[in-house]
Design a protein around this motif. Sequence first.
Motif, PDB file in Angstrom:
ATOM      1  N   ASP A  95      17.196  -4.323 -17.318  1.00 22.44           N
ATOM      2  CA  ASP A  95      16.093  -5.083 -17.294  1.00 22.44           C
ATOM      3  C   ASP A  95      14.858  -4.318 -16.566  1.00 22.44           C
ATOM      4  O   ASP A  95      13.580  -4.443 -16.800  1.00 22.44           O
ATOM      5  N   LEU A  96      15.271  -3.293 -15.490  1.00 24.79           N
ATOM      6  CA  LEU A  96      14.163  -2.724 -14.927  1.00 24.79           C
ATOM      7  C   LEU A  96      13.525  -1.860 -15.714  1.00 24.79           C
ATOM      8  O   LEU A  96      12.280  -1.723 -15.737  1.00 24.79           O
ATOM      9  N   LEU A  97      14.189  -1.017 -16.745  1.00 22.34           N
ATOM     10  CA  LEU A  97      13.389  -0.259 -17.580  1.00 22.34           C
ATOM     11  C   LEU A  97      12.545  -1.010 -18.371  1.00 22.34           C
ATOM     12  O   LEU A  97      11.546  -0.422 -19.036  1.00 22.34           O
ATOM     13  N   ARG A  98      13.251  -2.274 -19.184  1.00 23.23           N
ATOM     14  CA  ARG A  98      12.110  -2.993 -19.941  1.00 23.23           C
ATOM     15  C   ARG A  98      10.638  -3.255 -19.159  1.00 23.23           C
ATOM     16  O   ARG A  98       9.686  -3.197 -19.934  1.00 23.23           O
ATOM     17  N   GLN A  99      10.885  -3.455 -17.744  1.00 28.56           N
ATOM     18  CA  GLN A  99       9.759  -3.979 -17.184  1.00 28.56           C
ATOM     19  C   GLN A  99       8.802  -2.962 -16.451  1.00 28.56           C
ATOM     20  O   GLN A  99       7.746  -3.286 -16.086  1.00 28.56           O
ATOM     21  N   LEU A 100       9.536  -1.632 -16.535  1.00 27.82           N
ATOM     22  CA  LEU A 100       8.733  -0.617 -15.924  1.00 27.82           C
ATOM     23  C   LEU A 100       7.384  -0.279 -16.193  1.00 27.82           C
ATOM     24  O   LEU A 100       6.731  -0.032 -15.493  1.00 27.82           O
ATOM     25  N   PRO A 101       7.058  -0.326 -17.455  1.00 26.46           N
ATOM     26  CA  PRO A 101       5.764   0.125 -18.078  1.00 26.46           C
ATOM     27  C   PRO A 101       4.770  -0.856 -17.474  1.00 26.46           C
ATOM     28  O   PRO A 101       3.674  -0.663 -17.484  1.00 26.46           O
ATOM     29  N   GLU A 102       5.076  -2.070 -17.259  1.00 22.31           N
ATOM     30  CA  GLU A 102       4.177  -3.340 -16.802  1.00 22.31           C
ATOM     31  C   GLU A 102       3.664  -3.181 -15.131  1.00 22.31           C
ATOM     32  O   GLU A 102       2.751  -3.743 -14.712  1.00 22.31           O
ATOM     33  N   VAL A 103       4.305  -2.253 -14.593  1.00 22.72           N
ATOM     34  CA  VAL A 103       4.259  -2.086 -13.279  1.00 22.72           C
ATOM     35  C   VAL A 103       2.813  -1.540 -12.500  1.00 22.72           C
ATOM     36  O   VAL A 103       2.262  -1.613 -11.531  1.00 22.72           O
ATOM     37  N   LEU A 105       2.654   2.278 -12.704  1.00 21.43           N
ATOM     38  CA  LEU A 105       2.819   3.480 -12.179  1.00 21.43           C
ATOM     39  C   LEU A 105       1.985   4.599 -12.996  1.00 21.43           C
ATOM     40  O   LEU A 105       1.643   4.294 -14.102  1.00 21.43           O
ATOM     41  N   SER A 106       1.929   5.475 -12.236  1.00 24.68           N
ATOM     42  CA  SER A 106       1.174   6.869 -13.067  1.00 24.68           C
ATOM     43  C   SER A 106       2.240   7.144 -14.056  1.00 24.68           C
ATOM     44  O   SER A 106       3.465   6.983 -14.082  1.00 24.68           O
ATOM     45  N   ASP A 107       1.896   8.054 -15.136  1.00 20.13           N
ATOM     46  CA  ASP A 107       2.687   8.259 -16.205  1.00 20.13           C
ATOM     47  C   ASP A 107       3.825   9.282 -15.816  1.00 20.13           C
ATOM     48  O   ASP A 107       4.903   9.114 -16.180  1.00 20.13           O
ATOM     49  N   GLU A 108       3.521  10.209 -14.583  1.00 23.22           N
ATOM     50  CA  GLU A 108       4.502  10.974 -14.064  1.00 23.22           C
ATOM     51  C   GLU A 108       5.559  10.022 -13.328  1.00 23.22           C
ATOM     52  O   GLU A 108       6.832  10.328 -13.640  1.00 23.22           O
ATOM     53  N   ASP A 109       5.243   9.202 -12.477  1.00 21.31           N
ATOM     54  CA  ASP A 109       6.167   8.507 -11.841  1.00 21.31           C
ATOM     55  C   ASP A 109       6.896   7.481 -12.639  1.00 21.31           C
ATOM     56  O   ASP A 109       8.115   7.374 -12.643  1.00 21.31           O
ATOM     57  N   ARG A 110       6.498   6.967 -13.981  1.00 22.47           N
ATOM     58  CA  ARG A 110       6.948   6.028 -14.789  1.00 22.47           C
ATOM     59  C   ARG A 110       8.156   7.229 -15.380  1.00 22.47           C
ATOM     60  O   ARG A 110       9.224   6.492 -15.725  1.00 22.47           O
ATOM     61  N   GLU A 111       7.653   8.223 -15.811  1.00 22.13           N
ATOM     62  CA  GLU A 111       8.470   9.172 -16.608  1.00 22.13           C
ATOM     63  C   GLU A 111       9.817   9.365 -15.655  1.00 22.13           C
ATOM     64  O   GLU A 111      10.995   9.647 -16.202  1.00 22.13           O
ATOM     65  N   ASP A 112       9.635   9.570 -14.356  1.00 20.35           N
ATOM     66  CA  ASP A 112      10.532  10.051 -13.380  1.00 20.35           C
ATOM     67  C   ASP A 112      11.532   8.784 -13.214  1.00 20.35           C
ATOM     68  O   ASP A 112      12.938   9.017 -13.337  1.00 20.35           O
ATOM     69  N   ALA A 113      11.008   7.575 -13.186  1.00 17.74           N
ATOM     70  CA  ALA A 113      11.800   6.238 -13.008  1.00 17.74           C
ATOM     71  C   ALA A 113      12.474   6.177 -14.159  1.00 17.74           C
ATOM     72  O   ALA A 113      13.866   5.747 -13.980  1.00 17.74           O
ATOM     73  N   GLU A 114      11.870   6.524 -15.512  1.00 18.78           N
ATOM     74  CA  GLU A 114      12.645   6.212 -16.723  1.00 18.78           C
ATOM     75  C   GLU A 114      14.051   7.229 -16.829  1.00 18.78           C
ATOM     76  O   GLU A 114      15.091   6.930 -17.092  1.00 18.78           O
ATOM     77  N   SER A 115      13.633   8.291 -16.416  1.00 19.03           N
ATOM     78  CA  SER A 115      14.835   9.502 -16.534  1.00 19.03           C
ATOM     79  C   SER A 115      15.755   9.013 -15.708  1.00 19.03           C
ATOM     80  O   SER A 115      17.008   9.226 -15.823  1.00 19.03           O
ATOM     81  N   ALA A 116      15.336   8.797 -14.329  1.00 16.93           N
ATOM     82  CA  ALA A 116      16.621   8.439 -13.383  1.00 16.93           C
ATOM     83  C   ALA A 116      17.411   7.180 -13.742  1.00 16.93           C
ATOM     84  O   ALA A 116      18.586   7.117 -13.826  1.00 16.93           O
ATOM     85  N   ALA A 117      16.527   6.134 -14.527  1.00 13.37           N
ATOM     86  CA  ALA A 117      17.334   4.999 -14.858  1.00 13.37           C
ATOM     87  C   ALA A 117      18.316   5.423 -16.174  1.00 13.37           C
ATOM     88  O   ALA A 117      19.429   4.695 -16.260  1.00 13.37           O
ATOM     89  N   GLN A 118      17.729   6.083 -17.030  1.00 12.94           N
ATOM     90  CA  GLN A 118      18.590   6.642 -18.139  1.00 12.94           C
ATOM     91  C   GLN A 118      19.710   7.437 -17.493  1.00 12.94           C
ATOM     92  O   GLN A 118      20.861   7.450 -18.043  1.00 12.94           O
ATOM     93  N   ASP A 119      19.513   8.156 -16.339  1.00 12.79           N
ATOM     94  CA  ASP A 119      20.749   9.040 -15.886  1.00 12.79           C
ATOM     95  C   ASP A 119      21.713   7.857 -15.508  1.00 12.79           C
ATOM     96  O   ASP A 119      22.857   8.076 -15.550  1.00 12.79           O
ATOM     97  N   VAL A 120      21.486   6.833 -14.676  1.00 17.71           N
ATOM     98  CA  VAL A 120      22.221   5.873 -14.242  1.00 17.71           C
ATOM     99  C   VAL A 120      23.055   5.315 -15.205  1.00 17.71           C
ATOM    100  O   VAL A 120      24.247   5.247 -15.334  1.00 17.71           O
TER     101      VAL A 120
END
Length: 172
Positions: A95-103, A105-120
């Motif tokens: 759910d967090l990944l699905r909502q992340l683009p709407e928050v 964040l800068s592209d760099e921070d969004r990519e970091d968050a997506e990467s960490a979420a995918q790692d989880v």
Amino acid sequence: MANSGINRQGIAKLMRDLQREFDRQGPIRVPVHTSMPELPPLGSGTTVNNYNGPVFNGDVSGAQIAWGNDTVTQNQQHESTVTAGFEDLARFVTDLLRQLPEVGLSDEDREDAESAAQDVLTEITQPEPEPGRLRRAVTMLRGVLAPVANGVVAGAAEGAQEWAQTAISGLS
């Protein structure tokens, strides 16, 4: 699929630094000199194949290709079984990944968050998730969301601060 030890953030930073340097230097010019090879005479028994599309010589299992498109959106769904006891975390992170683009964040921070979420998600689909790797990925995800939760991120979407606080507490 286990984490292969690739430092995605380091690679992304290197790519940004290289792009910045290329942008600063201006166009790159490379002289090209060609020599035409001699073509075989017609009717010499040589077969010439002209393909008007992609040609694959080998295994392409799981590959996605877009050809002749101006724009394309592709999706792949990989079915993985979440290790017992991690189902709620899997739903929460998805759910967090699905909502992340709407928050906002800068592209760099969004990519970091997506990467960490995918790692989880990758770790909790392993037969025996490694606690240290999972803990590091969750910590990274919380770290990226912390500036939003604290109201430090300029340009964050309305309600993003409250969303990030909820996300961080859900990851605890």
